[in-house]
Write a protein that holds these residues in place. Structure first.
Motif, short mmCIF file in Angstrom:
data_model
loop_
_atom_site.label_atom_id
_atom_site.label_comp_id
_atom_site.label_asym_id
_atom_site.label_seq_id
_atom_site.Cartn_x
_atom_site.Cartn_y
_atom_site.Cartn_z
N VAL A 64 36.73 42.80 59.89
CA VAL A 64 36.18 43.54 61.04
C VAL A 64 36.12 45.02 60.71
N ARG A 65 37.18 45.55 60.06
CA ARG A 65 37.13 46.96 59.64
C ARG A 65 35.93 47.21 58.74
N ALA A 66 35.71 46.32 57.79
CA ALA A 66 34.59 46.48 56.86
C ALA A 66 33.26 46.43 57.60
N GLU A 67 33.16 45.55 58.61
CA GLU A 67 31.92 45.45 59.37
C GLU A 67 31.64 46.74 60.15
N ILE A 68 32.70 47.32 60.71
CA ILE A 68 32.54 48.59 61.45
C ILE A 68 32.14 49.70 60.49
N ASP A 69 32.81 49.77 59.33
CA ASP A 69 32.46 50.78 58.32
C ASP A 69 30.98 50.67 57.95
N ALA A 70 30.53 49.44 57.69
CA ALA A 70 29.15 49.24 57.25
C ALA A 70 28.17 49.61 58.36
N ALA A 71 28.51 49.28 59.61
CA ALA A 71 27.62 49.62 60.72
C ALA A 71 27.51 51.13 60.89
N PHE A 72 28.63 51.82 60.74
CA PHE A 72 28.63 53.28 60.83
C PHE A 72 27.72 53.88 59.77
N ALA A 73 27.87 53.40 58.53
CA ALA A 73 27.05 53.92 57.43
C ALA A 73 25.57 53.62 57.65
N ARG A 74 25.25 52.42 58.15
CA ARG A 74 23.84 52.07 58.40
C ARG A 74 23.22 53.00 59.43
N GLU A 75 23.99 53.29 60.49
CA GLU A 75 23.46 54.18 61.52
C GLU A 75 23.16 55.56 60.94
N ILE A 76 24.07 56.06 60.10
CA ILE A 76 23.85 57.38 59.50
C ILE A 76 22.61 57.36 58.62
N ARG A 77 22.48 56.35 57.79
CA ARG A 77 21.31 56.24 56.92
C ARG A 77 20.02 56.17 57.75
N ARG A 78 20.07 55.43 58.85
CA ARG A 78 18.88 55.30 59.69
C ARG A 78 18.47 56.64 60.29
N ARG A 120 30.07 68.19 57.18
CA ARG A 120 30.56 66.85 56.87
C ARG A 120 30.75 66.03 58.15
N LEU A 121 30.14 64.87 58.14
CA LEU A 121 30.27 63.92 59.23
C LEU A 121 31.20 62.81 58.74
N SER A 122 32.23 62.52 59.51
CA SER A 122 33.20 61.52 59.06
C SER A 122 33.79 60.79 60.26
N PHE A 123 34.33 59.62 59.99
CA PHE A 123 34.98 58.85 61.05
C PHE A 123 36.37 58.45 60.59
N GLY A 124 37.20 58.08 61.55
CA GLY A 124 38.59 57.80 61.22
C GLY A 124 39.10 56.55 61.89
N GLU A 181 22.91 60.77 69.68
CA GLU A 181 22.86 62.09 70.31
C GLU A 181 23.18 63.20 69.32
N ALA A 182 24.19 62.96 68.46
CA ALA A 182 24.57 63.99 67.49
C ALA A 182 23.41 64.33 66.55
N PHE A 183 22.76 63.31 66.00
CA PHE A 183 21.65 63.57 65.08
C PHE A 183 20.44 64.16 65.81
N ARG A 200 19.66 66.25 54.71
CA ARG A 200 19.70 65.55 53.43
C ARG A 200 21.15 65.25 53.06
N LEU A 201 21.40 64.00 52.74
CA LEU A 201 22.74 63.57 52.35
C LEU A 201 23.04 63.99 50.92
N VAL A 202 24.18 64.62 50.72
CA VAL A 202 24.62 64.97 49.37
C VAL A 202 25.04 63.69 48.66
#
Length: 466
Positions: A327-341, A418-422, A452-454, A350-352
């Motif tokens: 479940v942690r991995a699924e949340i991580d992946a969803a977060f990253a997908r949203e950022i990429r989108r 830097r955008l990050s989650f915890g 909203e942030a983006f 532009r992502l470094v």
């Protein structure tokens, strides 16, 4: 030993050690959790409406963390809880239990730089040699003038990541130079830098430590990210580990810990600490087996503020460890997908290192911002406009919520935000899943925050002259 109680950091005022006579309080102990000069937004509840995507630095506390500190504080003030020494023992035990390495010990510290200094002092004591510290260069590791390091850069002068083999070779060279001068080496391996890089490799660190056991000690710098299995493996391999109770752990700033592997702790006899450490440390930050070996005395018996900050961090970490890894991995992946989108729809952002680590390995996302002519915008002004709606010039953006991102980081000639989650983000989603919601519904509030942030980020970049 001075029987004083440190009640706040960094002011570090002290009072009588007799806690049982103090009145019980139910109010949140913010004067303990936050430094007097901390940013006002950090004192606001996490659920107050702001969008927090700044765990690489610091973030507001979740109700979960705040409640944990309140409960611990009320027990201490009423005298109904365990004696203070047992409370600190419990904090260390809970932290070590997360990784399950018998014989490991934990030392609590008021900051990661203090924990680094403790490791250097203990390395000197364990190896009976003067110590040279070797670590990643700023800005990939926070610059600390009080700590003198032989530094290796993780990026080249253009801001591009260096080849791992090149970093390993430079690390070995710096270590060999120190050993040639009859110094012990306190080698600090960066598991996740301020922009998400790593180095040197564990293989290089292992070769150095195994080839020179009388001169090399290794510290894994895991302040930005906690990988449970990897940390357990590091401790079993004889590496010490540096953790932060803020950042990914989502507790208040001013909490760190040094985890020592069994073999390292066993090598320590009587030892000294520097005058600066003794003046700012407290006896109960250390397990009894180590504090009894100190020559001299600590400045205080206990640091109540540090204990409460670790109550906050452990509330989040224990909840995060309880979430199934899948479940942690699924949340991580969803977060990253949203950022990429969102990045794909925002030409100004532009992502470094966009071709670097796979999304599932990313814990933070450093992002550059440009105007319509391709000129970089001033990162600090942009960060302020995101955090303070009154500083936004665009009327539409001014109506948005405050958005908190990590502090600007120099990457080559540019400054990235830097955008990050915890852990707190993951725990919030997991709690909603536990309430019976589907994954999509449980993740939606975080997805709404990112949307909203983006949107605000792009709006400010396009319409505000920063």
């Amino acid at each position: 030993m001075n029987p004083s109680l440190k009640r706040g950091s960094p002011a570090r005022s002290s009072s009588s050690f007799g806690l049982s006579s103090a009145p019980a309080r139910s109010a949140a102990p913010d004067h303990f959790l936050f430094a007097a000069d901390s940013d006002a937004p950090l004192r606001a509840p996490r659920d107050s409406g702001a969008i927090w995507l700044s765990c690489c630095d610091a973030a507001a506390l979740s109700p979960r963390a705040h409640a944990a500190a309140e409960r611990a504080y009320a027990r201490l003030m009423s005298g109904a809880g365990r004696p203070l020494p047992h409370w600190f023992d419990d904090l260390r035990r809970r932290l070590l239990d997360l990784f399950g390495v018998p014989g490991a010990v934990a030392v609590l510290a008021g900051s990661v730089s203090e924990a680094e200094a403790v490791f250097a002092n203990l390395t000197r004591a364990a190896l009976s040699l003067p110590v040279r510290r070797v670590a990643a260069a700023a800005p990939e590791r926070p610059d600390d003038p009080a700590n003198d390091f032989a530094a290796f850069p993780l990026r080249d002068r253009y801001g591009l990541p260096r080849e791992p083999a090149e970093i390993d070779a430079e690390t070995v060279r710096l270590a060999e130079e120190a050993m040639a001068q009859n110094c012990a080496v306190a080698l600090q391996l960066c598991d996740c830098s301020e922009s998400g890089l790593a180095g040197p490799s564990r293989a290089a660190a292992r070769v150095l430590a195994e080839s020179h056991p009388a001169q090399v000690a290794v510290l894994i710098d895991a302040r930005q990210w906690i990988a449970p299995q990897r940390i357990a493996e590091d401790l079993r391999a004889g590496f010490a580990v540096l953790l932060s109770g803020s950042r990914f752990a989502s507790g208040p700033a001013g909490a760190a810990a040094l985890l020592l592997p069994p073999a390292f702790a066993d090598r320590l006899g009587a030892f000294d600490l520097s005058a600066a450490l003794v003046a700012n440390d407290a006896a109960m930050n250390w397990p009894r087996g180590l504090r009894d070996r100190l020559r001299g005395e600590f400045a205080a018996m206990a640091d109540l503020a540090l204990g409460l900050r670790w109550e906050c961090a452990l509330a989040e970490l224990e909840a995060w460890f309880a979430v199934a890894p899948a479940v942690r991995a699924e949340i991580d992946a969803a977060f990253a997908r949203e950022i990429r989108r969102h990045l794909a729809a925002a030409p100004a952002l532009r992502l470094v290192d966009s071709g670097g680590a796979p999304d599932e390995a990313r814990r933070m996302f450093p992002i550059l911002t440009f105007d319509e002519r391709g000129r970089p915008l001033k990162a600090e002004a942009l960060r302020r406009a995101l955090a303070e709606p009154s500083a936004r010039r665009s009327g539409r953006a001014a109506r948005g919520r405050p958005v908190y991102l990590g502090a600007p980081l120099r990457i080559g000639a540019f400054q990235a935000l830097r955008l990050s989650f915890g852990a707190a983000h993951v725990n919030d989603v997991a709690e909603r899943i536990g309430e019976g919601r589907s994954f999509a519904a449980a993740f939606q509030p975080l997805a709404d925050d990112l949307l909203e942030a983006f949107g605000l980020w792009s709006e400010i970049a396009a319409n505000d002259c920063l």
